[in-house]
Design an enzyme around this catalytic site. Structure first.
Site, short mmCIF file in Angstrom:
data_model
loop_
_atom_site.label_atom_id
_atom_site.label_comp_id
_atom_site.label_asym_id
_atom_site.label_seq_id
_atom_site.Cartn_x
_atom_site.Cartn_y
_atom_site.Cartn_z
N ARG A 1 82.01 56.35 -121.64
CA ARG A 1 80.77 56.94 -121.17
C ARG A 1 79.91 57.30 -122.38
NH1 ARG A 1 83.72 62.29 -118.60
NH2 ARG A 1 84.33 63.31 -120.54
N THR B 1 78.40 59.06 -125.38
CA THR B 1 78.97 60.05 -126.30
C THR B 1 77.93 60.64 -127.25
OG1 THR B 1 79.48 58.40 -128.01
CG2 THR B 1 81.18 58.81 -126.32
N TRP C 1 76.40 46.40 -134.24
CA TRP C 1 75.91 45.28 -133.45
C TRP C 1 75.14 44.28 -134.31
CZ3 TRP C 1 78.06 44.03 -129.20
CH2 TRP C 1 78.61 45.00 -128.36
N SER D 1 76.41 39.00 -126.01
CA SER D 1 75.26 39.68 -125.41
C SER D 1 75.66 40.31 -124.07
CB SER D 1 74.11 38.68 -125.19
OG SER D 1 73.05 39.27 -124.47
N HIS E 1 77.71 43.42 -124.74
CA HIS E 1 76.80 44.48 -125.19
C HIS E 1 76.06 45.08 -123.99
CE1 HIS E 1 73.56 45.65 -128.42
NE2 HIS E 1 74.11 46.70 -127.85
N ARG F 1 66.72 50.26 -121.69
CA ARG F 1 67.58 49.17 -122.15
C ARG F 1 67.32 47.86 -121.41
NH1 ARG F 1 72.03 51.41 -125.12
NH2 ARG F 1 72.10 53.68 -124.97
N CYS G 1 82.48 56.24 -133.90
CA CYS G 1 82.85 57.07 -132.74
C CYS G 1 84.20 56.59 -132.23
CB CYS G 1 81.78 56.92 -131.65
SG CYS G 1 82.27 57.41 -130.00
N CYS H 1 84.26 55.21 -128.68
CA CYS H 1 83.59 53.90 -128.66
C CYS H 1 84.49 52.84 -129.31
CB CYS H 1 82.27 53.96 -129.42
SG CYS H 1 81.18 55.31 -128.90
#
Length: 468
Positions: free
Chosen positions: A187, A189, A200, A252, A255, A287, A394, A397
């Site tokens: 989720r 963070t 990325w 992609s 992501h 996004r 993270c 993550c």
């Protein structure tokens, strides 16, 4: 004359060029239309459409898959979050409490999972345990039985084989710990900005077969991009061979899927009394809105569906491995293990029945020498991406990034192992094609994440329907 004017006025009204006399205008586009208007119909390089996937996933697959992933076998994942980044030293560790991962205490993990005797029936477990003990020693002990020596050599060959698409953690390392995925959900963070962009950026710029001269749309680390750069990028992408184009679309799509999760489980309220997580519509629009992202957001959502099809196809191909009577989802709870295997096979047979599977036979189908070279490049690029996950600042993550890249890597390994799967023995250890528990857990949890993304897109459609 009056009839001619009447005809003209009628024509203008029908054509929408003249109002109804009440000053009415066409209603503005809803936020749902701006995000999803292009996310429909057939997907590029596929014979499948978005609507078929939505219906199949949301109503036939998603509920049962979530139940499976809540079982002990799939909720505990062993991971080393302390591996150093192999590419740069200046990692900015996220200090936020939501970035932290809470590992399991030893007594929280079922004994059957810790013992590693999870692959086969009790009759086969003694051989398996002997093999794995020998593997941990790092050499083949001549005092072992001939069958065990053979198995050790075969599995060592398997672990080093060119079919592995990921650099996996050494789960025997003292730094490797079990994590309960249900207690450490993926989720939002707060990990964002240049550090996250750098991850990325390295993935896209250095591992997606893209020359430096081609600029990626909406790259936050690049400046002065316009429509011409976007057109150049997609002209370049369409000119690639199907394998390299698929590679970009998989990354992609991954992501995009991660961004859907972060938008759907966003920290909406943080007080000393409680934390409230939920759908952040604004975050999702930033996004994926077609206008705000200059058309890029809907393209990324279509790539998410492409990723779904690839992993769905891999699961349909690996059914024989799980159908073998010796295979167990072994945790030590005999009744629960048997029940979960039945549920697993139900899900896999449902997946196999999907009518519009991706056809991977178009991959690596040209000149054999060139095809093998391309496959090796494909594998090495993806393997490199799996190593980049150790650079994520993270920890939560990093956990989910490592799990999802290993899951996708396992799916790719399955797709390109068709002959090995077909030649598996009906019982006993499979030497040529083999999945570890780590691969199995990551494969199903990674697909569970994409399945959740597709389900969340339906939720966001409904939430955005009346917003302009």
């Amino acid at each position: 004359m009056g009839r001619r004017w009447g005809f003209l006025i009628g024509f203008l009204v029908a054509a929408g060029l003249l109002g109804s006399g009440h000053g009415e205008q066409q209603p503005p586009e809803t936020a749902a239309q701006r995000c999803f208007c292009q996310v429909s119909g057939y997907l590029d390089d596929c014979t499948c459409d978005v609507e078929t996937i939505d219906k199949f996933n949301n109503y036939r697959l998603f509920p049962r898959l979530q139940k499976l992933l809540e079982s002990d076998y799939f909720r505990y994942y062993k991971v080393n979050l302390k591996r150093p980044c192999p590419f740069w030293n200046d990692i900015s560790q996220c200090g936020r409490r939501d970035c932290a991962v809470k590992p399991c205490h030893s007594d929280e993990v079922p004994d059957g999972i810790k013992s590693a005797s999870y692959k086969y029936s009790e009759e086969a477990n003694s051989l398996i345990e002997e093999c794995e003990q020998a593997e941990r020693l790092g050499a083949v002990d001549e005092s072992l039985s001939e069958e065990t020596q053979k198995a050790v050599l075969q599995w060592t060959k398997h672990d080093d084989s060119s079919d592995n698409f990921c650099e996996v953690d050494d789960i025997q390392s003292p730094d490797a710990e079990y994590v309960d995925l249900l207690l450490n959900p993926e989720r939002y963070t707060g990990y964002k900005g240049p550090d996250a962009w750098k991850i990325w950026n390295v993935i896209y710029e250095e591992n997606c077969f893209k020359p430096q001269t081609i600029k990626r749309p909406l790259n936050p680390l690049a400046s002065g991009q316009g429509k011409s750069e976007e057109n150049t990028f997609y002209s370049w992408l369409e000119g690639l061979c199907v394998e390299k184009r698929a590679f970009y679309r998989l990354i992609s799509g991954l992501h995009a899927s991660i961004n859907v999760h972060l938008s759907a489980r966003y920290l909406l309220q943080d007080t000393w009394l409680e934390k409230k997580w939920g759908h952040n519509i604004t975050e999702f629009q930033q996004r994926f809105d077609g206008i705000l992202t200059e058309g890029e957001g809907p393209r990324r959502l279509k790539n998410l569906y492409f990723l779904y099809l690839i992993e769905l196809r891999a699961l349909s191909k690996v059914v024989p491995f799980f159908e073998r009577p010796d295979f167990q989802l072994f945790t030590g709870n005999k009744d629960q293990d048997a029940e979960n295997k039945m549920l697993l096979l139900e899900i896999l047979h449902e997946i196999k029945s999907f009518p519009l599977h991706f056809d991977e036979n178009s991959f690596f189908a040209g000149n054999k020498k060139e095809a093998n070279k391309l496959k090796e490049d494909f594998r090495l690029h993806f393997r490199n991406i799996s190593r980049i996950m150790d650079c994520v600042g993270c920890l939560k993550c990093r956990l989910w990034g490592k799990l999802q890249t290993q899951g996708l890597g396992t799916a790719l390994k399955i797709l390109f192992s068709e002959k090995l799967i077909a030649n598996m023995p009906e019982s006993g250890p499979s030497y040529e094609f083999h999945l570890t528990r780590q691969e199995i857990v990551s494969l199903f949890n990674a697909f569970g994440r994409i399945s959740t993304s597709v389900k969340e897109l339906e939720n966001f459609r409904n939430l955005l329907q009346n917003i302009h």
